[in-house]
Design a protein around this motif. Structure first.
Motif, PDB file in Angstrom:
ATOM      1  N   LEU A 161       8.153  13.173  -1.636  1.00 31.67           N
ATOM      2  CA  LEU A 161       7.861  13.152  -0.045  1.00 31.67           C
ATOM      3  C   LEU A 161       7.685  14.582   0.565  1.00 31.67           C
ATOM      4  CD1 LEU A 161       9.657   9.971   0.980  1.00 31.67           C
ATOM      5  CD2 LEU A 161       7.323  10.166   1.130  1.00 31.67           C
ATOM      6  N   ARG A 162       8.624  15.412   0.433  1.00 27.83           N
ATOM      7  CA  ARG A 162       8.385  16.928   0.883  1.00 27.83           C
ATOM      8  C   ARG A 162       7.287  17.663   0.259  1.00 27.83           C
ATOM      9  NH1 ARG A 162      14.211  16.207  -0.121  1.00 27.83           N
ATOM     10  NH2 ARG A 162      13.932  17.305  -2.141  1.00 27.83           N
ATOM     11  N   ARG A 163       6.818  17.266  -1.013  1.00 21.94           N
ATOM     12  CA  ARG A 163       5.728  18.212  -1.398  1.00 21.94           C
ATOM     13  C   ARG A 163       4.395  17.640  -1.237  1.00 21.94           C
ATOM     14  NH1 ARG A 163       7.791  20.015  -7.270  1.00 21.94           N
ATOM     15  NH2 ARG A 163       5.837  21.492  -7.008  1.00 21.94           N
ATOM     16  N   ARG A 221       2.014   7.259   1.018  1.00 26.55           N
ATOM     17  CA  ARG A 221       3.233   7.762   1.525  1.00 26.55           C
ATOM     18  C   ARG A 221       4.056   6.522   1.993  1.00 26.55           C
ATOM     19  NH1 ARG A 221       5.920  11.988   3.760  1.00 26.55           N
ATOM     20  NH2 ARG A 221       7.225  11.436   5.424  1.00 26.55           N
ATOM     21  N   ALA A 222       3.328   5.484   2.360  1.00 25.59           N
ATOM     22  CA  ALA A 222       4.100   4.284   2.826  1.00 25.59           C
ATOM     23  C   ALA A 222       4.601   3.739   1.418  1.00 25.59           C
ATOM     24  CB  ALA A 222       2.835   3.094   3.246  1.00 25.59           C
ATOM     25  N   GLU A 223       4.109   3.840   0.497  1.00 29.76           N
ATOM     26  CA  GLU A 223       4.870   3.289  -0.642  1.00 29.76           C
ATOM     27  C   GLU A 223       6.122   4.083  -1.108  1.00 29.76           C
ATOM     28  OE1 GLU A 223       0.640   1.466  -3.388  1.00 29.76           O
ATOM     29  OE2 GLU A 223       1.366   3.770  -3.322  1.00 29.76           O
ATOM     30  N   GLY A 248       6.822   4.002   7.729  1.00 32.16           N
ATOM     31  CA  GLY A 248       6.037   3.404   6.569  1.00 32.16           C
ATOM     32  C   GLY A 248       5.156   2.399   7.256  1.00 32.16           C
ATOM     33  N   LEU A 249       5.640   1.261   7.833  1.00 30.17           N
ATOM     34  CA  LEU A 249       4.559   0.193   8.499  1.00 30.17           C
ATOM     35  C   LEU A 249       3.822   0.674   9.576  1.00 30.17           C
ATOM     36  CD1 LEU A 249       7.791  -2.538   9.044  1.00 30.17           C
ATOM     37  CD2 LEU A 249       5.575  -2.697   7.612  1.00 30.17           C
ATOM     38  N   GLY A 250       4.155   1.792  10.312  1.00 28.94           N
ATOM     39  CA  GLY A 250       3.333   2.517  11.225  1.00 28.94           C
ATOM     40  C   GLY A 250       2.043   3.222  10.351  1.00 28.94           C
ATOM     41  N   LEU A 251       2.180   3.823   9.330  1.00 30.28           N
ATOM     42  CA  LEU A 251       1.241   4.194   8.739  1.00 30.28           C
ATOM     43  C   LEU A 251       0.294   3.145   8.212  1.00 30.28           C
ATOM     44  CD1 LEU A 251       3.376   6.734   6.252  1.00 30.28           C
ATOM     45  CD2 LEU A 251       1.524   7.458   8.082  1.00 30.28           C
ATOM     46  N   LEU A 252       0.719   2.001   7.907  1.00 29.50           N
ATOM     47  CA  LEU A 252      -0.272   0.980   7.607  1.00 29.50           C
ATOM     48  C   LEU A 252      -1.197   0.346   8.584  1.00 29.50           C
ATOM     49  CD1 LEU A 252       1.935  -0.724   4.712  1.00 29.50           C
ATOM     50  CD2 LEU A 252      -0.010   0.848   4.491  1.00 29.50           C
ATOM     51  N   ASP A 253      -0.624   0.382  10.033  1.00 27.09           N
ATOM     52  CA  ASP A 253      -1.359  -0.423  10.784  1.00 27.09           C
ATOM     53  C   ASP A 253      -2.602   0.105  10.972  1.00 27.09           C
ATOM     54  OD1 ASP A 253       0.978  -1.356  11.699  1.00 27.09           O
ATOM     55  OD2 ASP A 253       1.372   0.058  13.373  1.00 27.09           O
ATOM     56  N   ARG A 285       6.617  -4.613   0.522  1.00 28.33           N
ATOM     57  CA  ARG A 285       8.034  -4.159   0.013  1.00 28.33           C
ATOM     58  C   ARG A 285       8.571  -3.346   1.302  1.00 28.33           C
ATOM     59  NH1 ARG A 285       4.312  -2.969  -4.434  1.00 28.33           N
ATOM     60  NH2 ARG A 285       5.273  -3.799  -6.477  1.00 28.33           N
ATOM     61  N   LEU A 286       7.747  -2.853   2.364  1.00 30.31           N
ATOM     62  CA  LEU A 286       8.502  -2.124   3.529  1.00 30.31           C
ATOM     63  C   LEU A 286       9.147  -3.338   4.385  1.00 30.31           C
ATOM     64  CD1 LEU A 286       5.713   0.315   4.386  1.00 30.31           C
ATOM     65  CD2 LEU A 286       8.072   0.818   4.060  1.00 30.31           C
ATOM     66  N   LEU A 287       8.808  -4.359   4.417  1.00 28.58           N
ATOM     67  CA  LEU A 287       9.103  -5.407   5.239  1.00 28.58           C
ATOM     68  C   LEU A 287      10.396  -5.998   4.573  1.00 28.58           C
ATOM     69  CD1 LEU A 287       6.308  -7.644   6.231  1.00 28.58           C
ATOM     70  CD2 LEU A 287       7.439  -6.333   7.697  1.00 28.58           C
TER      71      LEU A 287
END
Length: 1008
Positions: free
Chosen positions: A489-491, A501-503, A528-533, A548-550
């Protein structure tokens, strides 16, 4: 004669390794004898050494086995038994190469050693059998140069003389002749042994001849002789198989004690056991090399292993070199594709290697090195260029024809050949294949190798990182999995794929909660859920990331105690997961939901839900199923149904193990908790078995958790030598809080049992500091730690000086306040104040009163007894047998001090449990409290009849320097009554004062 023979044979066997031969490498493994008792018994019986019902029995035995397997050591053992049984033992050795030209060498050695130890005995033998002089160089006469016949030896006369001499030597005592290494025997010696086996003896003479079975290639001269000996009815064979792993482990431990180095770590021991393959000599060399910091083979071992390789012809050596680059095994098809030889030359080389016992055919249609160490040695002997070219040929053959081997083989060869792109692709494929085959350990290794070969721009980095993290978690390395995910995630580039990124955020949220990470998992799922909106909701990958996020969000809400919100979120998570084709995620959410149901006060509905999930037809070892077992076991555990908990936990652990994931979350947790529940239920042997993973090489922190849990058993039993085990857990206190809870709780008692109260207090403070740092100030387990430290303070305060007593009492106030602060917090949390929590707060309160009482403060006897009755009832309700017995012992002491006749029965019940468990410190405490001793007597009976039990109690307090007022306060009697008792003691002992009374009492054994 018997005395001389015994002296001679002792010298013969004192150091057999000095005459083994130029290429011999049979050793006795530093004099240790392990794992061969059955074979030694068999050999002794067949030789007549262990005569049994036939005191006149003898025997002829051929002892075979690979080089280094332990033939010399077992012969030394049997020879020792023979001498102890009154036998004389004669030993001779055959030598390789240098001794080939000298006939009758082992018999020359026997007579030469006899000459050195007992020349007068040899004189008598030579007088009776002058033909033997030819076998004693110092007694051989110089031939007459004018008479050519004077130096001619009559072979018949010579062998007859040897036979007759052995028969005569057995006239006074049975005789055992040992001939070692007959694979090197000259023809004359073989013929002489044939005569001895064929003719037999009129007296008790037994013969054992040893040889290396792995030296007998097809043209070896001993083969024909062995076939002849096998047809003789009186000659039996004993073959030494490799030592079993447990015996090799025992040998490793014994060898380490003789080395001036740190003991080998468990992983190193496992490696030695695996590489040695049951060979005692290999074990010795590997232990020595490893203990001295080496990573390869010892030079002597490498040189000696290569002797067999050097005997091969050119084609045989080529085939073996190529095979060594493949590893331990290689298929015939792959070897043929890589060796570059014609069929005839390949077959010739393979035949030579097989006949010389370098390679052995396998059932799968390939070849393996007879000893893996030989393969390692040949490979290490290759030149760098030879290695690279061999791996290049293997990689090319495997890439050209995928039926020749596995992706893992291709990845290894491509990597060794420097073919990075091919190695990367093959490593990913190998990792996927390992996961499909339930091999997460191998999968993690392959994915990790692939990541090391991938550039940051590779579009597969996110996917491979997720797979690597999943594999790491499955093998119990959740901390490493979290490191991989957070590093990725950092890189990642800022504008990289949002779904990727959400995964990663879903995975990091799920992984962080099974470590002591401080990551805000709820915030991570929200991001993560915001990224998928903004992504296509119908895209399968997006839908699965959302599911998976839920699911991770539901768990994050539960972790924060937001149960109602979690219950509402669970319905959506299950629906989305099933629609996205992720039934495993849906099942996991339902398991969490069942835990919520229990917490809000409906354990039976929770239990029914978990049992439904377990039996819903999911594959055995499915993560949701294993988690359901874990939660169902926890439900039983929290309710105090400990035996049910052990059974369910073990089913969960076994399911995880069958799926190839014994160290995965919930599977390992189930095993650990099964051991803890068995310990609490008083099934200490079962707990020991469940928690013992010394031969399994567990990952961290699983190993630290198991060690910490076993320290609880050590504390109960009063075992010493715990400091090293305790220290091995310390690095993990900040990584996994349960390690600290278990280790510190046990260490408080372990130090206390050794009368090291400062050590107990220090380890308590260190543990609380660590747990406060990673959890919070008033963590729930602090009640237990406070109760334990209060118990040790109370046990030791009676022996402290006045100034020290004040400090210990103040320390006790702090511990009691900490326990109450935790209880005030816990009692407001749903599902957190079950039977165990109630038992420990009752215990802390009772121990606080006991400390004040034994510290000389005024404590109401009824209040003290009632506090311990409440504690006993609480631990009885929970089912913790050891703590129940310990609480009963302290209730009994309080009742006894108050003069309550029920004390005896209470103490007796505690003593019976302590005896059954083997809880020695508790037994000692009960004896000291006045309970019945192991012989069924009270300490009063043991101390003498002159003093009453009350007077004996008071005498013990006088010895501690207590005043009459302090004695009265502690025993709930008036100071005047205490004074009367003291006067009676002084009178009965016939002394003039308190100090003299104590001295006389100690002299008479009236004081411990």
């Amino acid at each position: 004669m018997a005395t001389a023979l015994h002296r001679e044979t002792h010298e013969t066997l004192s150091d057999p390794s000095d005459i083994i031969g130029l290429v011999g490498f049979e050793r006795s493994a530093a004099g240790l004898f392990v794992g061969r008792d059955d074979e030694a018994d068999l050999l002794a019986r067949r030789l007549g050494v262990d005569a049994g019902d036939d005191p006149d029995s003898t025997g002829f035995v051929l002892l075979s086995g690979d080089a280094g397997i332990g033939k010399t050591r077992i012969l030394a053992e049997v020879a020792g038994r023979a001498r102890a049984a009154g036998w004389a033992v004669l030993t001779g050795h055959c030598l390789g190469e240098a001794g080939q030209a000298l006939p009758y060498l082992p018999f020359i050695e026997v007579l030469g050693r006899l000459e050195g130890s007992s020349p007068e005995l040899l004189d008598r033998v030579l007088t009776a059998h002058p033909g033997l002089s030819r076998l004693v160089p110092s007694r051989r006469h110089e031939p007459n140069p004018d008479d050519p016949a004077d130096d001619v030896v009559d072979r018949g006369d010579l062998v007859e003389a040897v036979h007759a001499a052995l028969d005569d030597l057995a006239a006074d005592t049975p005789l055992l002749l040992v001939v070692e290494d007959v694979h090197w025997a000259d023809q004359s010696s073989r013929d002489l042994l044939t005569l001895l086996f064929t003719r037999g003896f009129s007296r008790r003479v037994s013969i054992v001849a040893s040889y290396r079975s792995d030296d007998l290639h097809r043209r070896h001269p001993l083969r024909t002789t062995l076939a002849h000996w096998a047809r003789l009815g009186d000659v039996e064979r004993v073959d030494l198989a490799p030592l079993p792993d447990h015996a090799v482990r025992e040998l490793v431990r014994g060898l380490q004690s003789g080395l001036h180095a740190q003991p080998l770590a468990e992983a190193q021991v496992r490696e030695v056991v695996e590489r040695a393959e049951g060979n005692a000599f290999f074990t010795e060399e590997l232990v020595a090399a490893t203990a001295l910091g080496g990573t390869g083979l010892a030079e002597d071992l490498s040189r000696l292993l290569l002797v067999r390789f050097d005997q091969l012809d050119t084609s045989g050596q080529h085939v073996v070199r190529v095979a060594s680059a493949a590893g331990r095994h290689v298929s015939h098809r792959l070897l043929a594709a890589v060796a570059g030889l014609g069929d005839a030359e390949l077959d010739s080389g393979l035949r030579d290697a097989v006949e010389r016992h370098v390679l052995v055919p396998t059932d799968s249609g390939g070849y393996a090195f007879r000893h893996a160490l030989l393969g390692e040695t040949v490979y290490d002997d290759l030149l760098p260029g030879e290695r690279v070219r061999a791996h290049e040929r293997y990689a090319a053959a495997l890439a050209d024809d995928r039926t020749l081997g596995t992706w893992a083989e291709l990845a290894r060869h491509a990597g060794a050949a420097g073919l990075r792109e091919q190695a990367r692709e093959a490593s990913v494929q190998a990792g996927d294949s390992a996961l499909r085959m339930a091999g997460p350990e191998e999968a993690f290794r392959h994915f990790k190798n692939a990541l090391a070969l991938m550039p940051e721009s590779d579009p597969e980095v996110d996917s491979v990182t997720l797979r690597a993290a999943a594999a790491a978690t499955a093998v119990g390395r959740a901390v490493k999995a979290l490191e991989l995910l957070e590093e990725r995630l950092r890189r990642r580039a800022p504008g990289a794929d949002p779904v990727g990124r959400a995964e990663l955020l879903a995975a990091v949220s799920t992984t962080a909660r099974i470590t002591e990470s401080t990551l805000d998992t709820l915030a991570a799922t929200k991001e993560g859920l915001g990224l998928l909106d903004a992504e296509d909701p119908d895209d399968l990958r997006t839908a699965q990331a959302r599911a998976r996020l839920l699911g991770a969000r539901v768990q994050a809400l539960v972790d924060r105690g937001r149960d109602e919100e979690a219950a509402r979120a669970a319905a959506e998570a299950v629906s989305v997961a099933r629609a996205a084709g992720l039934p495993d995620v849906a099942d996991e959410v339902e398991v969490v939901e069942a835990r919520v149901i229990e917490r809000v006060g409906d354990p039976e509905s929770s239990r029914a839900a978990l049992e439904r999930i377990i039996g819903n037809g999911a594959p055995t070892g499915d993560p949701a199923q294993v988690r359901a077992f874990h939660h169902l076991g926890s439900l039983h555990h929290r309710a105090g149904r400990l035996d049910d908990a052990v059974e369910v936990y073990q089913r969960g652990a076994e399911a995880g193990a069958r799926a190839g994931r014994p160290w995965a979350p919930y599977a390992f947790d189930a095993r650990l908790l099964a051991g803890i529940a068995a310990y609490e239920a008083g099934r200490w042997d079962d707990a020991d078995r469940i928690l013992d993973a010394t031969s399994q090489d567990p990952p961290q922190p699983a190993e630290a958790l198991l060690t910490a849990a076993r320290l609880c058993l050590a504390a109960g039993r009063g075992e010493g030598g715990f400091v090293a085990a305790l220290d091995s857990t310390r690095p993990w206190w900040d990584e996994e809080g349960l390690v600290a809870v278990l280790a510190v709780g046990a260490a408080i008692d372990l130090y206390g049992h050794q009368d090291d109260l400062p050590g107990a207090l220090l380890v308590h403070d260190e543990g609380v500091e660590s747990l406060t740092r990673i959890w919070h100030r008033h963590f729930q387990a602090q009640t237990r730690l406070s109760a334990l430290v209060l118990g040790q303070l109370a046990t030791h305060v009676g022996r402290a000086s006045s100034a020290e007593r004040a400090q210990l009492l103040a320390r006790g106030v702090d511990a009691a306040e900490a326990a109450e602060a935790v209880w005030a917090r816990v009692s407001e949390m749903p599902g957190q104040h079950g039977p165990e929590a109630q038992a420990w707060i009752a215990r802390a309160r009772a121990e606080a009163l006991r400390l004040r009482w034994l510290g000389g403060e005024a404590v109401d006897a009824a209040e003290l007894s009632e506090a311990w009755r409440v504690t006993v009832a609480a631990f009885e309700d929970y089912g913790h047998r050891y703590e129940l017995a310990r609480s009963r012992a302290r209730l009994g002491a309080a009742l006894q001090a108050a003069g309550d006749p029920a004390a005896s029965d209470v103490l007796q019940a505690a003593l019976e449990t302590a005896r059954e468990l083997g809880a020695e410190p508790l037994r000692a405490e009960i004896r000291q409290a006045g309970g019945r001793a192991s012989a069924g007597q009270r300490p009063a009976d043991r101390l003498g009849e002159a003093l009453t039990p009350r007077e004996q109690e008071i005498l013990a307090l006088v010895a501690l320097g207590r005043s009459n007022r302090q004695i009265g306060t502690q025993l709930f009697i008036s100071a005047k009554t205490a004074s009367v008792h003291v006067s009676n003691i002084i009178a009965k002992l016939g002394v003039t004062g308190r100090g003299e009374a104590v001295a006389v009492a100690r002299d008479r054994g009236l004081l411990d």
